[in-house]
Motif scaffolding. Structure first.
Motif, short mmCIF file in Angstrom:
data_model
loop_
_atom_site.label_atom_id
_atom_site.label_comp_id
_atom_site.label_asym_id
_atom_site.label_seq_id
_atom_site.Cartn_x
_atom_site.Cartn_y
_atom_site.Cartn_z
N SER A 16 0.74 -1.07 -0.18
CA SER A 16 0.07 0.27 0.06
C SER A 16 0.92 1.22 0.10
O SER A 16 1.97 1.28 0.45
CB SER A 16 -0.95 0.02 1.35
OG SER A 16 -0.30 -0.13 2.40
N LEU A 17 0.51 2.19 -0.82
CA LEU A 17 1.21 3.54 -1.13
C LEU A 17 0.88 4.66 0.13
O LEU A 17 -0.44 4.90 0.34
CB LEU A 17 1.09 3.75 -2.38
CG LEU A 17 1.40 3.04 -3.54
CD1 LEU A 17 1.48 3.65 -4.62
CD2 LEU A 17 2.95 2.60 -3.32
N GLY A 18 1.85 5.27 0.76
CA GLY A 18 1.61 6.25 1.53
C GLY A 18 1.05 5.96 2.81
O GLY A 18 0.36 6.96 3.38
N GLN A 19 1.17 4.74 3.32
CA GLN A 19 0.53 4.23 4.62
C GLN A 19 1.53 4.51 5.70
O GLN A 19 2.15 3.67 6.35
CB GLN A 19 -0.10 2.82 4.38
CG GLN A 19 -0.93 2.46 3.66
CD GLN A 19 -2.32 3.40 3.85
OE1 GLN A 19 -2.55 3.54 4.91
NE2 GLN A 19 -2.82 4.19 2.90
N ALA A 20 1.77 5.77 6.02
CA ALA A 20 2.77 6.13 7.05
C ALA A 20 2.07 5.92 8.60
O ALA A 20 0.87 5.99 8.72
CB ALA A 20 3.16 7.37 6.86
N ALA A 21 2.85 5.19 9.30
CA ALA A 21 2.36 4.96 10.90
C ALA A 21 3.21 5.96 11.86
O ALA A 21 4.29 6.12 11.46
CB ALA A 21 2.48 3.54 11.15
N VAL A 22 2.67 6.26 12.86
CA VAL A 22 3.40 6.83 14.00
C VAL A 22 3.17 5.94 15.11
O VAL A 22 2.28 5.58 15.57
CB VAL A 22 2.57 8.18 14.43
CG1 VAL A 22 3.38 8.80 15.45
CG2 VAL A 22 2.65 9.15 13.14
N VAL A 23 4.39 5.69 15.69
CA VAL A 23 4.80 4.79 17.01
C VAL A 23 5.40 5.90 17.90
O VAL A 23 6.17 6.61 17.62
CB VAL A 23 5.18 3.47 16.69
CG1 VAL A 23 4.28 2.67 15.70
CG2 VAL A 23 6.51 3.68 16.17
N THR A 24 5.14 5.50 19.13
CA THR A 24 5.59 6.16 20.20
C THR A 24 6.50 5.21 21.46
O THR A 24 5.87 4.27 21.66
CB THR A 24 4.58 7.04 21.04
OG1 THR A 24 4.15 7.92 20.14
CG2 THR A 24 5.47 7.86 22.23
N PHE A 25 7.76 5.64 21.47
CA PHE A 25 8.55 4.80 22.57
C PHE A 25 8.62 5.60 23.59
O PHE A 25 9.21 6.55 23.77
CB PHE A 25 9.91 4.50 21.92
CG PHE A 25 9.88 3.93 20.71
CD1 PHE A 25 9.64 2.51 20.53
CD2 PHE A 25 9.88 4.25 19.53
CE1 PHE A 25 9.69 1.69 19.46
CE2 PHE A 25 10.12 3.45 18.39
CZ PHE A 25 9.75 2.28 18.42
N ASP A 26 7.93 5.23 24.87
CA ASP A 26 7.92 6.25 26.07
C ASP A 26 8.45 5.52 27.23
O ASP A 26 8.29 5.65 28.28
CB ASP A 26 6.39 6.66 26.50
CG ASP A 26 5.40 5.46 26.35
OD1 ASP A 26 5.70 4.35 26.50
OD2 ASP A 26 4.35 5.69 26.32
N PHE A 27 8.92 4.11 27.11
CA PHE A 27 9.53 3.35 28.22
C PHE A 27 8.49 2.96 29.36
O PHE A 27 9.02 2.55 30.28
CB PHE A 27 10.70 4.44 28.88
CG PHE A 27 11.55 4.99 27.95
CD1 PHE A 27 12.43 3.97 27.38
CD2 PHE A 27 11.69 6.43 27.72
CE1 PHE A 27 13.35 4.82 26.24
CE2 PHE A 27 12.27 6.85 26.73
CZ PHE A 27 13.30 5.96 26.16
N GLU A 28 7.23 3.18 28.98
CA GLU A 28 6.31 2.81 30.14
C GLU A 28 6.21 1.32 30.41
O GLU A 28 5.98 0.93 31.61
CB GLU A 28 4.77 3.47 29.71
CG GLU A 28 4.69 4.96 29.81
CD GLU A 28 5.23 5.52 31.30
OE1 GLU A 28 4.55 4.93 32.13
OE2 GLU A 28 6.09 6.22 31.25
N GLY A 29 6.45 0.47 29.42
CA GLY A 29 6.53 -0.95 29.68
C GLY A 29 7.77 -1.49 30.27
O GLY A 29 8.05 -2.58 30.25
N THR A 30 8.71 -0.65 30.60
CA THR A 30 10.12 -0.95 31.08
C THR A 30 10.12 -0.66 32.72
O THR A 30 9.89 0.24 33.07
CB THR A 30 11.11 0.00 30.33
OG1 THR A 30 11.00 -0.24 29.03
CG2 THR A 30 12.52 -0.67 30.72
N GLY A 31 10.66 -1.57 33.17
CA GLY A 31 11.20 -1.39 34.65
C GLY A 31 12.32 -0.17 35.01
O GLY A 31 13.08 -0.36 34.10
N THR A 32 12.25 0.29 36.03
CA THR A 32 13.27 1.23 36.38
C THR A 32 14.70 0.24 36.52
O THR A 32 14.71 -0.74 36.88
CB THR A 32 13.23 2.01 37.66
OG1 THR A 32 12.93 0.93 38.77
CG2 THR A 32 11.71 2.81 37.79
#
Length: 211
Positions: A16-32
């Motif tokens: 498919s053409l032009g199907q850009a996606a936006v994803v966010t890496f926010d560390f919320e699923g990571t332990g300290t």
């Protein structure tokens, strides 16, 4: 009928053409954690790998210390080695179009920050985009959050970024890496089977014509 099968298969497996996606890496699923040499996160088929060559970093919880709501309960921190001038390195598993992320600090010192985007991995290849800025001291983190954005028309393979003061060159927290990219299209098994049937039929027709 055979032509219709081949045409249907070609259409089905065409990306498919032009199907850009936006994803966010926010560390919320990571332990300290502290003393990290590398950290990988995946979202929407894209993997982002954070390193800090020559030094280490932390994932910290700022939610109980007056951090901004947008930072949630996990953020990227260089404070284990804040006096080191070693930059963060962010590699992507495939080329991306753009990225924006937040940077902030608790203390009242003035800070500068910069990010460079490269076409290749590990900060190599052509320099395809840059962003930088500075701010005067703020007493609290919520009022000291800036957004850094960089776009690479030729595709971004990695980022190099750093932020802090002259005394503490690595003294900014980072969070909410929003990445825009076009996922690699993978043909569905049914589409591949349809194409196989069409090619088999085409081969049979050619054999009959020769005979």
């Amino acid at each position: 009928m055979l032509k219709a099968l081949l045409l249907g298969a070609a259409i089905a497996i065409a990306p498919s053409l032009g199907q850009a996606a936006v994803v966010t890496f926010d560390f919320e699923g990571t332990g300290t954690a502290s003393g990290l040499a590398s950290l990988s996160q995946s979202a929407g088929g894209l993997t982002a790998t954070f390193t800090r060559p020559g030094s280490t970093f932390e994932i910290v919880d700022l939610s109980g210390g007056g951090g901004p709501a947008s930072f949630g309960s996990r953020s990227l921190s260089p404070f284990a080695n804040s006096t080191s001038n070693t930059s963060f390195l962010l590699n992507f598993s495939e080329l991306i179009a753009s990225v924006s992320f937040q940077a902030g600090d608790f203390n009242a010192d003035a800070d500068t920050y910069s990010v460079q985007a490269y076409a290749g991995a590990n900060g190599t290849g052509a320099l395809v985009g840059t962003a930088s800025g500075s701010r005067t001291g703020d007493a609290t983190l919520p009022s000291a959050v800036d957004m850094l954005s960089v776009t690479g028309s030729a595709g971004i393979g990695s980022l190099v970024f750093i932020g802090g003061s002259p005394t503490f060159p690595n003294s900014l927290y980072f969070d909410n890496f929003a990445v825009t990219y076009t996922p690699t299209a993978v043909p569905e098994p049914a589409s591949m089977a349809l194409l196989g049937v069409g090619l088999f039929g085409l081969g049979m027709v050619r054999r009959r014509r020769k005979s």
